[in-house]
Design a protein around this motif. Structure first.
Motif: not given
Length: 327
Positions: A62-71, A84-93, A127-134
């Motif tokens: 699968l290609t899960p969307l990872l949503l979290g905050a990192v440094g 390893n197949g993870v979409d990190t495009g929306f991870v907050h830095v 992290i706001d889910l609405a714009p991600v879903a849109a």
């Protein structure tokens, strides 16, 4: 199915104590505990609940969307997850905080003493889910796993507002939640995940009996360690799924996350929940046999062999077309 996984992303510092914690405790001195354990080794591994689950989903095709905050130290970890197949495009830095740290010591009986430093996770509230879903044209499922508690509450509320199915996995954050917050995180979940101990804590925290919890969720999945998993539904329906036998436990860290990854991979393939729990148990067995929550190897042949051995040919046949195509 487009699955988003919200929650912690961390670096794990895993140590092994060559004794038993219980041997170090003095019964009449428990009000003044001050202990230090000399450990034999230290493994530094990639971890965090959301990242661990996403890794397992990615390894299953699968290609899960990872949503979290990192440094700002996330660069190499990001590359690993994407490989390893993870979409990190929306991870907050974060510009100010480092990626979270999990520090855990395991004894000979697989008991664990752990600490968790949240670090950048404190910024997950933003992290706001609405714009991600849109931007993605919608989300089919959001897994709300352990995170900054206010972020968990926000993401749960947004799932309600956006009409997105969600899974509640409050886990170790249960003890930090007020009763109304715990009820809010559970209410309306299509799936609720706890282990056996957390199930008792959840009932205590919400003030609900088990039957009342089931009035608020679709399916309650309780992981039982070496006993496998139990699926509970309203009306008293109970389905027990035995564990997949393990050759030798190398490290228990992340086994529950692997179970969730296997479960939701099968859900993503539109398979029944009993089949999903069997795949979860098989992936958890692989995680238990590896040191580190993202260091197990996934192949279709290995998983199908373990499933066939534990549950029979029919159970393996139900998963074979999906695993052979993706794992």
């Amino acid at each position: 199915m487009r699955i988003a996984v919200t929650g912690s992303i961390a670096t794990d510092h895993l140590a092994t104590f060559p004794g038993r914690f219980t041997d170090q405790l003095v019964a009449d001195r428990l009000d003044r505990v001050s202990l230090s354990f000399l450990v034999d080794d230290l493994d530094i591994r990639r971890g965090g609940v959301a990242a661990n689950i996403s890794y397992g989903l990615g390894r299953l095709g699968l290609t899960p969307l990872l949503l979290g905050a990192v440094g700002p130290d996330f660069g190499a970890y990001r590359s690993w997850l994407e490989e390893n197949g993870v979409d990190t495009g929306f991870v907050h830095v974060s510009e100010k905080r480092q990626t979270a740290r999990f520090m855990c010591t395991t004894d000979l009986d697989q008991n664990q003493i752990a600490s968790f430093y949240g670090g950048a996770m404190a910024e997950a509230l933003g992290i706001d889910l609405a714009p991600v879903a849109a931007r993605l044209g919608g989300l089919d499922l959001v897994l709300v796993s352990p995170n900054e508690p206010r972020a968990m509450l926000r993401h749960t509320a947004q799932c309600h507002d956006l009409g997105i199915d969600f899974a509640a996995d409050p886990s170790q954050q249960l003890t930090r939640l007020e009763p109304e917050e715990a009820r809010t995180l559970v209410d309306g979940a299509r799936w609720l995940f706890t282990n056996e101990y957390e199930a008792a804590v959840l009932c205590e925290r919400t003030g609900w009996r088990q039957s009342e919890v089931l009035d608020h969720v679709g399916v309650w999945v309780i992981t039982l360690g070496a006993e496998g998993a139990r699926l509970l539904r309203a009306g008293g329906q109970v389905t027990d799924i035995p564990a997949v036998p393990v050759t030798a436990i190398a490290d228990p860290t992340g086994a529950g996350d692997a179970f969730r990854a296997g479960f939701f991979a099968a859900v993503g393939w539109r398979l029944p929940e009993e089949t999903a729990a069997r795949l979860g148990c098989a992936l958890a067995a692989l995680a238990l046999e590896a040191v580190g929550p993202q260091d197990y190897t996934v192949t279709a042949d290995t998983l199908l062999g373990r499933i066939r051995g534990a549950y029979g040919r029919t159970a393996a046949a139900a998963l074979a077309p999906h695993l052979e195509r993706s794992a």
